[in-house]
Motif scaffolding. Structure first.
Motif, PDB file in Angstrom:
ATOM      1  N   THR B  17       0.819  -1.216   0.000  1.00 21.19           N
ATOM      2  CA  THR B  17       0.000   0.000   0.000  1.00 21.19           C
ATOM      3  C   THR B  17       0.849   1.260   0.000  1.00 21.19           C
ATOM      4  O   THR B  17       0.327   2.354  -0.123  1.00 21.19           O
ATOM      5  CB  THR B  17      -0.928   0.041   1.218  1.00 21.19           C
ATOM      6  OG1 THR B  17      -0.108  -0.047   2.404  1.00 21.19           O
ATOM      7  CG2 THR B  17      -1.906  -1.099   1.212  1.00 21.19           C
ATOM      8  N   ARG B  64      -3.443  -9.912   0.539  1.00 18.22           N
ATOM      9  CA  ARG B  64      -2.670 -10.097  -0.692  1.00 18.22           C
ATOM     10  C   ARG B  64      -2.897 -11.446  -1.352  1.00 18.22           C
ATOM     11  O   ARG B  64      -3.048 -11.531  -2.574  1.00 18.22           O
ATOM     12  CB  ARG B  64      -1.182  -9.904  -0.411  1.00 18.22           C
ATOM     13  CG  ARG B  64      -0.667 -10.798   0.697  1.00 18.22           C
ATOM     14  CD  ARG B  64       0.766 -10.506   1.052  1.00 18.22           C
ATOM     15  NE  ARG B  64       1.003 -10.844   2.446  1.00 18.22           N
ATOM     16  CZ  ARG B  64       2.189 -10.909   2.998  1.00 18.22           C
ATOM     17  NH1 ARG B  64       3.263 -10.658   2.292  1.00 18.22           N
ATOM     18  NH2 ARG B  64       2.314 -11.222   4.266  1.00 18.22           N
ATOM     19  N   THR B  81       7.329 -13.265   1.829  1.00 17.51           N
ATOM     20  CA  THR B  81       8.304 -14.286   2.188  1.00 17.51           C
ATOM     21  C   THR B  81       7.903 -15.666   1.673  1.00 17.51           C
ATOM     22  O   THR B  81       6.750 -16.081   1.812  1.00 17.51           O
ATOM     23  CB  THR B  81       8.446 -14.348   3.714  1.00 17.51           C
ATOM     24  OG1 THR B  81       8.773 -13.044   4.188  1.00 17.51           O
ATOM     25  CG2 THR B  81       9.525 -15.331   4.126  1.00 17.51           C
ATOM     26  N   GLN B 127       2.191  -6.140  11.948  1.00 14.77           N
ATOM     27  CA  GLN B 127       1.080  -6.271  11.000  1.00 14.77           C
ATOM     28  C   GLN B 127       0.547  -7.701  10.986  1.00 14.77           C
ATOM     29  O   GLN B 127       1.341  -8.645  10.970  1.00 14.77           O
ATOM     30  CB  GLN B 127       1.549  -5.919   9.591  1.00 14.77           C
ATOM     31  CG  GLN B 127       1.188  -4.503   9.176  1.00 14.77           C
ATOM     32  CD  GLN B 127       1.502  -4.257   7.729  1.00 14.77           C
ATOM     33  OE1 GLN B 127       2.625  -4.378   7.301  1.00 14.77           O
ATOM     34  NE2 GLN B 127       0.488  -3.892   6.963  1.00 14.77           N
ATOM     35  N   THR B 131       4.469 -13.250   8.090  1.00 19.62           N
ATOM     36  CA  THR B 131       5.370 -14.147   8.798  1.00 19.62           C
ATOM     37  C   THR B 131       5.898 -13.414  10.034  1.00 19.62           C
ATOM     38  O   THR B 131       6.248 -14.036  11.029  1.00 19.62           O
ATOM     39  CB  THR B 131       6.566 -14.514   7.898  1.00 19.62           C
ATOM     40  OG1 THR B 131       7.105 -13.311   7.340  1.00 19.62           O
ATOM     41  CG2 THR B 131       6.150 -15.434   6.782  1.00 19.62           C
ATOM     42  N   ASP B 173      10.311  -6.913   8.327  1.00 14.48           N
ATOM     43  CA  ASP B 173      11.553  -7.189   7.607  1.00 14.48           C
ATOM     44  C   ASP B 173      12.474  -5.973   7.716  1.00 14.48           C
ATOM     45  O   ASP B 173      12.007  -4.834   7.678  1.00 14.48           O
ATOM     46  CB  ASP B 173      11.252  -7.444   6.132  1.00 14.48           C
ATOM     47  CG  ASP B 173      10.251  -8.570   5.943  1.00 14.48           C
ATOM     48  OD1 ASP B 173      10.101  -9.383   6.884  1.00 14.48           O
ATOM     49  OD2 ASP B 173       9.620  -8.633   4.878  1.00 14.48           O
TER      50      ASP B 173
HETATM   51  N1  LIG Z   1       7.737 -10.591   4.538  1.00 10.28           N
HETATM   52  C1  LIG Z   1       6.649 -10.672   5.444  1.00 10.28           C
HETATM   53  C2  LIG Z   1       6.068  -9.311   5.765  1.00 10.28           C
HETATM   54  C3  LIG Z   1       5.544  -8.614   4.571  1.00 10.28           C
HETATM   55  C4  LIG Z   1       4.814  -7.333   4.895  1.00 10.28           C
HETATM   56  O1  LIG Z   1       3.614  -7.202   4.686  1.00 10.28           O
HETATM   57  N2  LIG Z   1       5.501  -6.338   5.375  1.00 10.28           N
HETATM   58  C5  LIG Z   1       4.869  -5.092   5.709  1.00 10.28           C
HETATM   59  C6  LIG Z   1       5.798  -4.230   6.479  1.00 10.28           C
HETATM   60  S1  LIG Z   1       7.306  -3.951   5.623  1.00 10.28           S
HETATM   61  C7  LIG Z   1       4.445  -4.382   4.464  1.00 10.28           C
HETATM   62  O2  LIG Z   1       5.063  -4.495   3.455  1.00 10.28           O
HETATM   63  N3  LIG Z   1       3.375  -3.629   4.530  1.00 10.28           N
HETATM   64  C8  LIG Z   1       2.965  -2.841   3.441  1.00 10.28           C
HETATM   65  C9  LIG Z   1       1.495  -2.754   3.356  1.00 10.28           C
HETATM   66  O3  LIG Z   1       0.773  -3.297   4.199  1.00 10.28           O
HETATM   67  O4  LIG Z   1       1.040  -2.134   2.405  1.00 10.28           O
HETATM   68  C10 LIG Z   1       5.602 -11.602   4.903  1.00 10.28           C
HETATM   69  O5  LIG Z   1       5.678 -11.954   3.735  1.00 10.28           O
HETATM   70  O6  LIG Z   1       4.691 -11.984   5.628  1.00 10.28           O
END
Ligand SMILES: N[C@@H](CCC(=O)N[C@@H](CS)C(=O)NCC(=O)O)C(=O)O
Lengths: 400, 314
Positions: B17, B64, B81, B127, B131, B173
């Motif tokens: 986002t 997602r 991930t 969040q 992972t 991350d």
């Molecule tokens: N790599 C982790 C975390 C991915 C993730 O969603 N990270 C957050 C924090 S960096 C993010 O990108 N958020 C952006 C969003 O919600 O738009 C996964 O695949 O579960």
């Protein structure tokens, strides 16, 4: 009253004419059409189901309920039953359901109280009071609830940090970590005392009914409070005392990053409760106001002619009659609170939607996850509706 | 899938986002970032150009996978991930690891914390549907640290809660931490702790079952790596396409070998991609260097410590 007697008209069946096996017979046609409709609907449902299962299989998306038994690994901040990330998804979902119920039940009670007060105040003869209340109702009803929730959450986050917490009394701390209150260590005997208190409350209810019935018979009013005190206070306290009177105060204190001990009202829960209550109270106020206005002016005048003061006229004459108009739309407000509580996910309160969404994300089982959410809301909503219908018919019958 | 995309005239690409350096719309509303460049690269490989050929669909961590499963997007390029359960039970396929990452913690400098172990008793923002939240629970258990989670869906609300002091620390991350840190008014007020508590191989996902599209996405990534390895850049790609006589370079740039055709796209697919976006190193430098991220394991295998490696183009 005739509601238990069976209407004689329903006792006899209409005379039966033998079925003629011909298209000309209306009843035969009726049966055929019904079988056809049920068959078509049934096959569509079956086709949808098997098609979905087939597609899931082809796309290698996991199905079934096995995931409920697997370790969830989810961190959950607030729980009414013990929970640890090593527990199963099932447990995590139960925690979510209870969190939803917690905010919905408390929200319904508070919104009803606040909404009723506001509804009555809006009718106040005092220009300022009725205008201020009117403006409030307009504002909360016009702004999207999500916006209001985010506003309250941001406001609560604006409170000072734990080290600078507002500290009005021993063990009470208000900070951006929430409200901390002193409590005592909850032990086995407390459960028993609580149970006895609940039994006492039920007992008091029946005692009151019996007393009312006797009053109807002989016109003698009877005091309820001595029996109520004994049943709801003396007996539970006595039992607690007999079991050793355990009481260890649990006073919150700042240790390390945060407060330890005591009771916590988290900012997430508080913001959600506040938002839901203030928002829904606006709608309830309008319902209450309309209900009161629906009682004819003559009722007021008649009651006032008896010499009753305005407040008692409201409580004894107008509100009971207004309730019949108020209850049905109130039901949908209660349902709204429950459903709107799913906005919790935006401000980090882990209700059933939040936990089921995370579960379906982690396990990939979207259909099962959504089904769980639907079943939970359906159950809660139907329970509220059934209860309100029962209550509605109960007050509707008190006509003499 | 490639035909569907071609017929539609647009690639639907799921991104985050708004995460600086990875996927964020600029002031003109044009999306930019490392993850976005992968969307653009795949679009160029298919259409020869990216002009109006990508539609970006912002997705939260929570939604997602459903977005990709349901066909709302064709591919997910959104710091996701690669794990066993995601690869096997979501009906999705990971194509390759385009960024090796790991989970870390960020705290305010004023808190005085220097190592993750000191977070005992701390409240931590995280969040859901990541992972990250599961690793956090695992980590707390294995090092016997008590933590209180605050689980908020939207990234920006999460950061707001952390900044307001609702949480003592924010975890995700390390690349995400660096991105969020760089977006603060005074980045130096926040420290990323040295502890890395997990492996987070991030990559692009597609739906299971369309191997041709998966192949294309995977080889676009390898093409970017190979370009860096052979010194093909945005600037020299067009020239090298006619002058370079190293056989593998000729095949990458589509002069010989007909590799593009094998994948169902034009033979100049990688030439077009590199000409517009540059090679892996250029994409990385353009988007991630401003965040202060080192190449580290994301350097080519020819550099010590580098893990990025492309199979041969032949
Ligand atoms: N790599 C982790 C975390 C991915 C993730 O969603 N990270 C957050 C924090 S960096 C993010 O990108 N958020 C952006 C969003 O919600 O738009 C996964 O695949 O579960």
């Amino acid at each position: 009253m005739s509601d238990t007697a069976i209407d004689p008209r329903y006792g006899t069946k209409p005379p039966k004419r033998p079925l003629r096996l011909s298209w000309g017979d209306e009843r035969v046609r009726g049966i055929v059409y019904q079988i056809l409709v049920v068959g078509i609907v049934g096959s569509i449902a079956y086709w949808l189901f098997s098609n979905t299962m087939h597609n899931l299989e082809v796309r290698r998306i996991a199905t079934g309920w096995g995931f409920l038994e697997r370790e969830a690994g989810l961190p959950i901040a607030e729980f009414l039953i013990p929970y640890d990330p090593t527990d199963t998804y099932l447990r995590a979902l139960q925690v979510g359901v209870l969190n939803t119920l917690k905010v919905a039940v408390i929200g319904i009670v508070l919104a009803t109280i606040l909404g009723t007060i506001l509804g009555v105040l809006k009718l106040s003869k005092n220009w300022l009071v009725s205008r201020v209340v009117g403006a409030y109702i307009e504002i909360v009803r016009d702004l999207p609830l999500l916006l209001q929730l985010l506003f309250w959450y941001a406001l609560l986050q604006g409170l000072p940090g734990p080290r600078q917490a507002i500290h009005p009394a021993t063990g009470v701390f208000l900070s951006n970590r929430g409200l901390k209150l002193p409590f005592f260590e909850w032990e086995g005997p407390h459960n028993w005392a609580l149970l006895l208190m609940l039994i006492g409350a039920v007992g008091t209810y029946f005692y009151r009914r019996a007393a009312r019935a006797k009053q109807m018979a002989d016109g003698q009013p009877r005091a309820i409070w001595p029996a109520a005190t004994v049943m709801m206070l003396v007996v539970p306290l006595g039992a607690w005392y007999a079991m050793g009177a355990p009481f260890t105060p649990d006073i919150p204190a700042l240790r390390g990053f945060n407060f330890q001990g005591g009771l916590t009202v988290s900012p997430e829960f508080f913001a959600l409760l506040l938002g839901l209550t203030l928002y829904t109270a606006g709608f309830i106020a309008e319902i209450v106001r309309a209900g009161i206005l629906s009682v004819s002016q003559g009722q007021w005048e008649a009651a006032e002619a008896l010499g009753l003061p305005r407040g008692r006229v409201m409580n004894l004459v107008v509100l009971p009659q207004a309730l019949r108009v108020i209850i049905p739309p109130m039901t949908s407000q209660f349902l709204n609170i429950t459903k709107n509580s799913s906005l919790a996910v935006a401000i980090g309160y882990q209700d059933i939607v939040s936990i089921a969404n995370t579960t379906l994300n982690q396990t990939g089982q979207a259909i099962e996850g959504i089904a769980i959410i639907m079943v939970v809301y359906l159950t809660i909503s139907l329970s509220i509706s059934l209860f309100m219908n029962w209550y509605n018919s109960k007050i509707a019958l008190v006509e003499r | 899938m490639i035909d569907t995309i071609r017929a539609r005239g647009q690639l639907l690409c799921g991104v985050s986002t708004g995460l600086a350096g990875f996927a964020q719309p600029n002031s003109q509303g044009v999306w930019a970032g490392f993850d976005v460049d992968y969307c653009r690269a795949v679009a160029i490989a298919i259409f020869g150009t990216e002009q109006n050929r990508v539609r970006y669909v912002p997705t939260t961590a929570q939604v997602r996978f459903t977005a990709l499963q349901s066909g709302e997007v064709d591919m997910l390029s959104r710091n996701t991930t690669w794990t066993l359960s995601r690869d096997t039970s979501l009906g999705l396929d990971f194509t390759a690891t385009n960024f090796y990452d790991g989970q870390g913690f960020m705290v305010k400098r004023s808190l005085g914390v220097t190592a993750a172990r000191q977070l005992d008793g701390a409240t931590i923002c995280v969040q859901p549907g990541t992972t990250t939240e599961q690793n956090l629970a695992d980590w707390a258990r294995s090092v016997r640290v008590n933590i209180r989670p605050v689980v908020i869906e939207r990234l920006e609300d999460n950061i707001a809660a952390y900044l307001a002091g609702r949480c003592d620390a924010y975890t995700t991350d390390v690349s995400g931490l660096a991105a969020s840190r760089s977006a603060q008014q005074v980045p130096a007020d926040h420290v990323i702790l040295p502890d890395v508590i997990s492996k987070e191989p991030l990559g692009v996902l597609v739906r299971h079952g369309d191997q041709r599209f998966a192949d294309l996405v995977r080889w676009v990534h390898f093409g970017l790596l190979a370009a860096e390895e052979f010194g093909i850049t945005a600037e020299n790609a067009a020239g090298l396409a006619t002058t370079d006589n190293r056989p593998e370079v000729q095949r990458i740039l589509g002069r010989t070998g007909g590799l593009g055709q094998m994948m169902g796209v034009d033979n100049a697919w990688m030439l077009n991609v590199i000409r517009t976006l540059g090679n892996y190193g250029e994409i990385s430098t353009r988007n991630l260097a401003p965040l202060g991220l080192q190449r580290g394991p994301n350097a080519l295998w020819t550099t010590p410590g580098g893990l990025q490696y492309a199979p041969p183009f032949r």
